[in-house]
Design a protein around this motif. Structure first.
Motif, PDB file in Angstrom:
ATOM      1  N   MET A  84     -81.599  25.842  56.590  1.00  9.52           N
ATOM      2  CA  MET A  84     -80.486  25.550  57.486  1.00  9.52           C
ATOM      3  C   MET A  84     -79.178  26.121  56.960  1.00  9.52           C
ATOM      4  SD  MET A  84     -81.114  21.728  58.959  1.00  9.52           S
ATOM      5  CE  MET A  84     -81.690  20.943  57.471  1.00  9.52           C
ATOM      6  N   LEU A  85     -78.939  25.980  55.662  1.00 11.14           N
ATOM      7  CA  LEU A  85     -77.708  26.522  55.091  1.00 11.14           C
ATOM      8  C   LEU A  85     -77.675  28.045  55.171  1.00 11.14           C
ATOM      9  CD1 LEU A  85     -77.130  24.258  51.976  1.00 11.14           C
ATOM     10  CD2 LEU A  85     -75.737  24.399  54.030  1.00 11.14           C
ATOM     11  N   LEU A  86     -78.808  28.693  54.948  1.00 10.30           N
ATOM     12  CA  LEU A  86     -78.854  30.144  55.061  1.00 10.30           C
ATOM     13  C   LEU A  86     -78.576  30.582  56.495  1.00 10.30           C
ATOM     14  CD1 LEU A  86     -79.355  32.847  53.669  1.00 10.30           C
ATOM     15  CD2 LEU A  86     -81.750  32.597  54.265  1.00 10.30           C
ATOM     16  N   ALA A  87     -79.127  29.887  57.467  1.00 10.05           N
ATOM     17  CA  ALA A  87     -78.862  30.220  58.868  1.00 10.05           C
ATOM     18  C   ALA A  87     -77.381  30.038  59.209  1.00 10.05           C
ATOM     19  CB  ALA A  87     -79.728  29.348  59.785  1.00 10.05           C
ATOM     20  N   ILE A  88     -76.782  28.968  58.718  1.00  9.33           N
ATOM     21  CA  ILE A  88     -75.352  28.736  58.974  1.00  9.33           C
ATOM     22  C   ILE A  88     -74.504  29.814  58.308  1.00  9.33           C
ATOM     23  CG2 ILE A  88     -73.445  27.163  58.452  1.00  9.33           C
ATOM     24  CD1 ILE A  88     -75.469  24.864  58.877  1.00  9.33           C
ATOM     25  N   PHE A  89     -74.836  30.156  57.075  1.00  6.54           N
ATOM     26  CA  PHE A  89     -74.085  31.204  56.391  1.00  6.54           C
ATOM     27  C   PHE A  89     -74.246  32.555  57.083  1.00  6.54           C
ATOM     28  CE2 PHE A  89     -74.254  28.849  52.096  1.00  6.54           C
ATOM     29  CZ  PHE A  89     -73.088  28.178  52.407  1.00  6.54           C
ATOM     30  N   LEU A  90     -75.440  32.857  57.592  1.00  5.95           N
ATOM     31  CA  LEU A  90     -75.649  34.122  58.286  1.00  5.95           C
ATOM     32  C   LEU A  90     -74.886  34.190  59.607  1.00  5.95           C
ATOM     33  CD1 LEU A  90     -79.422  34.837  57.639  1.00  5.95           C
ATOM     34  CD2 LEU A  90     -77.470  36.147  56.807  1.00  5.95           C
ATOM     35  N   ILE A  91     -74.650  33.052  60.224  1.00  7.52           N
ATOM     36  CA  ILE A  91     -73.897  33.036  61.472  1.00  7.52           C
ATOM     37  C   ILE A  91     -72.401  33.167  61.206  1.00  7.52           C
ATOM     38  CG2 ILE A  91     -73.216  31.585  63.427  1.00  7.52           C
ATOM     39  CD1 ILE A  91     -76.089  30.445  63.341  1.00  7.52           C
ATOM     40  N   TYR A  92     -71.882  32.375  60.292  1.00 10.40           N
ATOM     41  CA  TYR A  92     -70.434  32.307  60.119  1.00 10.40           C
ATOM     42  C   TYR A  92     -69.892  33.201  59.004  1.00 10.40           C
ATOM     43  CZ  TYR A  92     -70.660  28.404  63.304  1.00 10.40           C
ATOM     44  OH  TYR A  92     -70.876  27.636  64.405  1.00 10.40           O
ATOM     45  N   ARG A  93     -70.599  33.365  57.910  1.00  9.86           N
ATOM     46  CA  ARG A  93     -70.143  34.169  56.774  1.00  9.86           C
ATOM     47  C   ARG A  93     -71.287  35.025  56.231  1.00  9.86           C
ATOM     48  NH1 ARG A  93     -65.340  33.256  58.015  1.00  9.86           N
ATOM     49  NH2 ARG A  93     -64.213  31.498  57.173  1.00  9.86           N
ATOM     50  N   PRO A  94     -71.713  36.054  56.956  1.00 13.67           N
ATOM     51  CA  PRO A  94     -72.850  36.856  56.469  1.00 13.67           C
ATOM     52  C   PRO A  94     -72.543  37.619  55.185  1.00 13.67           C
ATOM     53  CG  PRO A  94     -71.914  37.823  58.452  1.00 13.67           C
ATOM     54  CD  PRO A  94     -71.246  36.506  58.257  1.00 13.67           C
ATOM     55  N   ASN A  95     -71.275  37.859  54.893  1.00 13.83           N
ATOM     56  CA  ASN A  95     -70.946  38.567  53.656  1.00 13.83           C
ATOM     57  C   ASN A  95     -71.141  37.700  52.416  1.00 13.83           C
ATOM     58  OD1 ASN A  95     -68.819  37.005  54.555  1.00 13.83           O
ATOM     59  ND2 ASN A  95     -67.266  38.278  53.610  1.00 13.83           N
ATOM     60  N   TRP A  96     -71.340  36.418  52.581  1.00 12.06           N
ATOM     61  CA  TRP A  96     -71.611  35.525  51.455  1.00 12.06           C
ATOM     62  C   TRP A  96     -73.077  35.586  51.024  1.00 12.06           C
ATOM     63  CZ3 TRP A  96     -68.866  30.213  52.581  1.00 12.06           C
ATOM     64  CH2 TRP A  96     -67.479  30.394  52.579  1.00 12.06           C
ATOM     65  N   VAL A  97     -73.951  36.072  51.866  1.00  9.36           N
ATOM     66  CA  VAL A  97     -75.389  36.098  51.582  1.00  9.36           C
ATOM     67  C   VAL A  97     -75.716  37.427  50.912  1.00  9.36           C
ATOM     68  CG1 VAL A  97     -77.695  35.932  52.572  1.00  9.36           C
ATOM     69  CG2 VAL A  97     -75.824  34.628  53.576  1.00  9.36           C
ATOM     70  N   SER A  98     -76.143  37.374  49.671  1.00 12.86           N
ATOM     71  CA  SER A  98     -76.383  38.606  48.909  1.00 12.86           C
ATOM     72  C   SER A  98     -77.640  39.344  49.361  1.00 12.86           C
ATOM     73  CB  SER A  98     -76.474  38.296  47.419  1.00 12.86           C
ATOM     74  OG  SER A  98     -77.591  37.484  47.157  1.00 12.86           O
ATOM     75  N   THR A  99     -78.598  38.662  49.968  1.00 15.52           N
ATOM     76  CA  THR A  99     -79.832  39.329  50.395  1.00 15.52           C
ATOM     77  C   THR A  99     -79.734  39.894  51.810  1.00 15.52           C
ATOM     78  OG1 THR A  99     -80.730  37.220  51.154  1.00 15.52           O
ATOM     79  CG2 THR A  99     -81.298  37.922  48.918  1.00 15.52           C
ATOM     80  N   TYR A 100     -78.606  39.724  52.469  1.00 16.65           N
ATOM     81  CA  TYR A 100     -78.442  40.202  53.842  1.00 16.65           C
ATOM     82  C   TYR A 100     -77.883  41.619  53.836  1.00 16.65           C
ATOM     83  CZ  TYR A 100     -76.768  40.527  58.635  1.00 16.65           C
ATOM     84  OH  TYR A 100     -76.540  40.929  59.915  1.00 16.65           O
ATOM     85  N   ASN A 101     -78.575  42.514  54.517  1.00 15.93           N
ATOM     86  CA  ASN A 101     -78.142  43.891  54.678  1.00 15.93           C
ATOM     87  C   ASN A 101     -78.081  44.158  56.176  1.00 15.93           C
ATOM     88  OD1 ASN A 101     -77.651  46.588  54.630  1.00 15.93           O
ATOM     89  ND2 ASN A 101     -79.506  47.146  53.509  1.00 15.93           N
ATOM     90  N   GLU A 102     -76.874  44.349  56.700  1.00 21.96           N
ATOM     91  CA  GLU A 102     -76.711  44.463  58.147  1.00 21.96           C
ATOM     92  C   GLU A 102     -77.448  45.671  58.724  1.00 21.96           C
ATOM     93  OE1 GLU A 102     -73.179  44.346  61.479  1.00 21.96           O
ATOM     94  OE2 GLU A 102     -72.718  43.965  59.392  1.00 21.96           O
ATOM     95  N   GLU A 103     -77.475  46.786  58.012  1.00 22.22           N
ATOM     96  CA  GLU A 103     -78.168  47.969  58.513  1.00 22.22           C
ATOM     97  C   GLU A 103     -79.680  47.733  58.608  1.00 22.22           C
ATOM     98  OE1 GLU A 103     -75.963  48.338  55.807  1.00 22.22           O
ATOM     99  OE2 GLU A 103     -74.334  48.872  57.168  1.00 22.22           O
ATOM    100  N   ALA A 104     -80.233  46.979  57.677  1.00 25.68           N
ATOM    101  CA  ALA A 104     -81.677  46.738  57.677  1.00 25.68           C
ATOM    102  C   ALA A 104     -82.088  45.690  58.707  1.00 25.68           C
ATOM    103  CB  ALA A 104     -82.136  46.299  56.291  1.00 25.68           C
ATOM    104  N   TYR A 105     -81.284  44.648  58.877  1.00 23.97           N
ATOM    105  CA  TYR A 105     -81.709  43.536  59.733  1.00 23.97           C
ATOM    106  C   TYR A 105     -81.197  43.629  61.160  1.00 23.97           C
ATOM    107  CZ  TYR A 105     -83.461  41.273  55.570  1.00 23.97           C
ATOM    108  OH  TYR A 105     -84.169  40.989  54.438  1.00 23.97           O
ATOM    109  N   MET A 106     -80.108  44.369  61.410  1.00 30.13           N
ATOM    110  CA  MET A 106     -79.522  44.428  62.750  1.00 30.13           C
ATOM    111  C   MET A 106     -79.514  45.851  63.313  1.00 30.13           C
ATOM    112  SD  MET A 106     -78.895  41.291  63.167  1.00 30.13           S
ATOM    113  CE  MET A 106     -77.724  40.934  64.411  1.00 30.13           C
ATOM    114  N   SER A 107     -80.456  46.677  62.925  1.00 25.25           N
ATOM    115  CA  SER A 107     -80.455  48.091  63.341  1.00 25.25           C
ATOM    116  C   SER A 107     -81.018  48.315  64.736  1.00 25.25           C
ATOM    117  CB  SER A 107     -81.243  48.919  62.337  1.00 25.25           C
ATOM    118  OG  SER A 107     -82.594  48.514  62.323  1.00 25.25           O
ATOM    119  N   ARG A 108     -81.640  47.351  65.328  1.00 24.57           N
ATOM    120  CA  ARG A 108     -82.286  47.545  66.647  1.00 24.57           C
ATOM    121  C   ARG A 108     -81.318  47.370  67.758  1.00 24.57           C
ATOM    122  NH1 ARG A 108     -87.962  44.543  65.496  1.00 24.57           N
ATOM    123  NH2 ARG A 108     -88.068  45.253  63.393  1.00 24.57           N
TER     124      ARG A 108
END
Length: 108
Positions: A84-108
């Motif tokens: 739940m915390l990861l989902a909230i962080f990805l919605i509001y502060r994606p730059n706080w999540v070190s494993t999130y790469n916007e090009e890899a996950y949002m390329s479609r």
């Protein structure tokens, strides 16, 4: 040892998920959030139970059923909260999540 084991198990689980599972936002939330936390609690608790059984003085007095039930409950709660915390962080502060790469996950 109690603090290092869950961290190592969660890190290894996240690396395995990133290597072998396709890049998808749901996989990121469920894999890195829920599964990594769940497995880290289960694996570290099981390893600590084995070490306590092998090296403990009162090995006959260990309540295996209680230990197992407690591990499952704590692992489920830890995984749920982390997911739940990861989902909230990805919605509001994606730059706080070190494993999130916007090009890899949002390329479609």
């Amino acid at each position: 040892m109690v603090c290092v084991l869950p961290t190592v198990f969660a890190y290894l689980t996240i690396k395995l998920i990133q290597k072998y599972v396709p890049k998808h936002l749901l996989v990121l939330i469920l894999g890195n959030g829920y599964v990594a936390a769940f497995l880290s609690v289960i694996l570290s608790g099981t390893l600590l139970l084995i070490l306590k059984t092998v090296f403990g003085d009162d090995a006959n007095h260990i309540d295996i059923e209680g230990w197992t039930l407690g591990l499952i409950i704590i692992a489920f709660m830890e995984g749920s909260l982390s997911g739940m915390l990861l989902a909230i962080f990805l919605i509001y502060r994606p730059n706080w999540v070190s494993t999130y790469n916007e090009e890899a996950y949002m390329s479609r």
